[in-house]
Design an enzyme around this catalytic site. Structure first.
Site, PDB file in Angstrom:
ATOM      1  N   SER A 115       0.838  -1.208   0.000  1.00  0.00           N
ATOM      2  CA  SER A 115       0.000   0.000   0.000  1.00  0.00           C
ATOM      3  C   SER A 115       0.875   1.262   0.000  1.00  0.00           C
ATOM      4  CB  SER A 115      -0.943  -0.065   1.205  1.00  0.00           C
ATOM      5  OG  SER A 115      -1.919   0.922   1.135  1.00  0.00           O
TER       6      SER A 115
ATOM      7  N   ASP B 104      -9.717  -4.334  -4.678  1.00  0.00           N
ATOM      8  CA  ASP B 104      -9.110  -3.318  -3.811  1.00  0.00           C
ATOM      9  C   ASP B 104      -9.938  -2.033  -3.862  1.00  0.00           C
ATOM     10  OD1 ASP B 104      -7.393  -1.386  -2.582  1.00  0.00           O
ATOM     11  OD2 ASP B 104      -5.670  -2.650  -3.051  1.00  0.00           O
TER      12      ASP B 104
ATOM     13  N   HIS C 199      -8.521  -4.703   0.109  1.00  0.00           N
ATOM     14  CA  HIS C 199      -7.197  -4.166   0.439  1.00  0.00           C
ATOM     15  C   HIS C 199      -6.506  -4.869   1.609  1.00  0.00           C
ATOM     16  CE1 HIS C 199      -4.215  -1.026  -0.179  1.00  0.00           C
ATOM     17  NE2 HIS C 199      -4.169  -0.824   1.127  1.00  0.00           N
TER      18      HIS C 199
END
Ligand SMILES: *[C@@H]1O[C@H](CO)[C@@H](O)[C@H](O)[C@H]1NC(C)=O
Ligand SMILES: *[C@@H]1O[C@H](CO)[C@@H](O)[C@H](O)[C@H]1NC(C)=O
Length: 455
Positions: free
Chosen positions: A201, A351, A383
């Protein structure tokens, strides 16, 4: 949302690594980085070379597995987006039994916020009052303790630098590469020490930019591989994807990070934003506005109506900045480099925070340019699930990279059982059964973002 978030973090901390939420108030806890002189640039900062260590201190961190030989923090010289001298901090871990040949693991955290007291270095310190403990207590200890068990040196940099330039890729990438040089210098490691990197991320942004800049900015680092997942590729597209939605807080954090990196963009936006927008920008820059605050303060906020020009991203100044802050060749006004070492990249198809499609497009472009990428799409994950399902495969690939044994795949394709690995005994073998079981136990619980985690 905050109380439930903290409860969750408490649960994760105990479940995953046995660290209680309330850190021990050790006498050694440092003041916060906004006032701590350790973070202050010396008058002669520009006399140092990028990667030079300027000062150091011994720290006790929340990563306290059996293979931690010692942990330190280094204040080292790096650069800002505008190529000006900058100083920032890395947290480094020395393994009890260093491997031969020497190996360095660079771990990039997802700070995802734009004030100095949310830096990973302060979150790591045992007993600190950081509001960003969540970023070092989920899977961070799994990666770092695993790396130390393999005898790797570990470095985790505050890669947004002194300006808290979240998502400004050049700043992030240079600070990561200089952080690796800093641990190499500080621990007197051989020049040809092998290096591998990991980030997810926000940490994947720093990682992908480090891999992109490595060839030109740090050609003397012996990088043998890198892994990143849930990777933001284009600041423009990620902003557009998040703006107005449940996770619009990240769009605001990204905007402020870019304002921190580009003074001309800061001047432009402050000139054109209304009073609400000015207040929000100030909030992002205020003390203790860390990832939990970023997520919970501004959901469903559309930033466009706060700006008094149409199509603000296409006005000359923002447009020029955004064409620097992308790794899609079609958007970039520079040649996007292709790393020479093997990479594993993964992304959850569903996501909801970082758009999948940009990452898939980037991989396609990179493969056409001659890259060596294993790309894993996690078809049923979002995610946070993607972050957790990716752990065993990431660890296996990092080990293979250090040993020069990454699997041969057609660039851009993956291996069949990647996301299922967590449910096999191979996961127990690479992470330890206790860690693997703790991750599996998260199935059905709520994530930091308030959603139910489903495997
Ligand atoms: C910077 O200044 C300090 C304190 O005066 C000095 O000890 C150090 O050697 C200087 N560093 C460089 C690279 O000139
Ligand atoms: C996760 O939990 C759900 C029920 O909440 C269950 O249906 C599913 O099989 C579990 N996943 C695994 C891999 O055990």
């Amino acid at each position: 949302m905050l109380p439930s978030l903290l409860t969750l973090v408490a649960l994760l901390s105990t479940a995953v690594v046995g660290v209680p939420l309330e850190p021990r108030q050790t006498a050694a806890a440092f003041p916060d980085p906004t006032v701590d002189p350790f973070y202050k640039a010396p008058a002669n900062l520009s006399s140092y070379k990028p990667g030079d260590v300027i000062r150091s201190r011994s720290v006790q961190t929340v990563v306290n597995g059996p293979d931690v030989g010692a942990s330190y923090q280094l204040y080292y010289r790096s650069k800002t987006t505008k190529q000006k001298p900058d100083g920032t901090v890395a947290t480094v871990f020395v393994p009890k039994k260093p491997a031969s040949p020497t190996r360095i693991f660079s771990y990039q955290s997802y700070q995802d916020s734009t004030t100095l007291d949310c830096n990973p270095s302060w979150a790591f310190v045992d007993g600190s009052a950081s509001q960003n403990k969540a970023i070092v207590t989920l899977d961070t200890p799994i990666y770092i303790n695993w790396a130390l068990s393999q005898g790797y040196y570990v470095v985790a940099s505050d890669d947004y630098g002194s300006q808290s330039a979240f998502i400004a890729g050049r700043q992030e990438g240079m600070a990561v590469l200089d952080g690796i040089k800093a641990i190499r210098a500080y621990s007197k490691l051989p020049k040809d020490s092998q290096v591998a990197l990991f980030g997810y991320s926000g940490g994947a942004s720093s990682t992908v930019w480090a891999t992109t800049l490595a060839g030109s900015y740090a050609p003397d680092l012996n990088i043998v591989g890198a892994v990143h997942g849930g990777t933001p590729i284009s600041t423009r597209d990620t902003f557009t994807f998040l703006n107005g939605g449940a996770f619009s807080g990240f769009a605001g954090a990204g905007l402020v990070g870019i304002l921190n990196a580009y003074p001309e963009m800061n001047d432009y936006i402050l000139q054109h934003v209304n009073d609400d927008g000015k207040k929000q920008i100030a909030a992002y820059r205020s003390n203790n506005f860390c990832l939990p605050q970023v997520v919970s303060t501004y959901p469903f906020l559309n930033f466009y109506p706060e700006i008094d020009v149409d199509d603000p991203l296409d006005q000359p100044i923002p447009k020029a900045v955004l064409s620097q802050e992308t790794l899609l060749q079609s958007q970039a006004d520079f040649k996007v480099a292709v790393p020479k070492f093997p990479l594993l990249q993964f992304h959850a198809l569903l996501d909801e925070i970082v758009p999948y499609q940009d990452h898939a497009d980037y991989v396609k472009e990179q493969c056409a340019g001659g890259a060596n990428i294993q790309f894993q799409t996690l078809p049923i994950a979002e995610h946070i699930t993607g972050e957790l399902l990716g752990i065993p495969g990431s660890i296996i690939f990092l080990k293979q990279a250090f040993e020069g044994q990454t699997p041969k795949v057609i660039c851009g394709t993956g291996l069949p059982d990647f996301s299922g690995l967590l449910f096999t005994s191979q996961a127990d073998d690479v992470m330890g059964k206790q860690a693997a079981d703790s991750i599996r136990a998260l199935n059905g619980t709520k994530s930091v973002f308030g959603e139910v985690i489903k495997f």
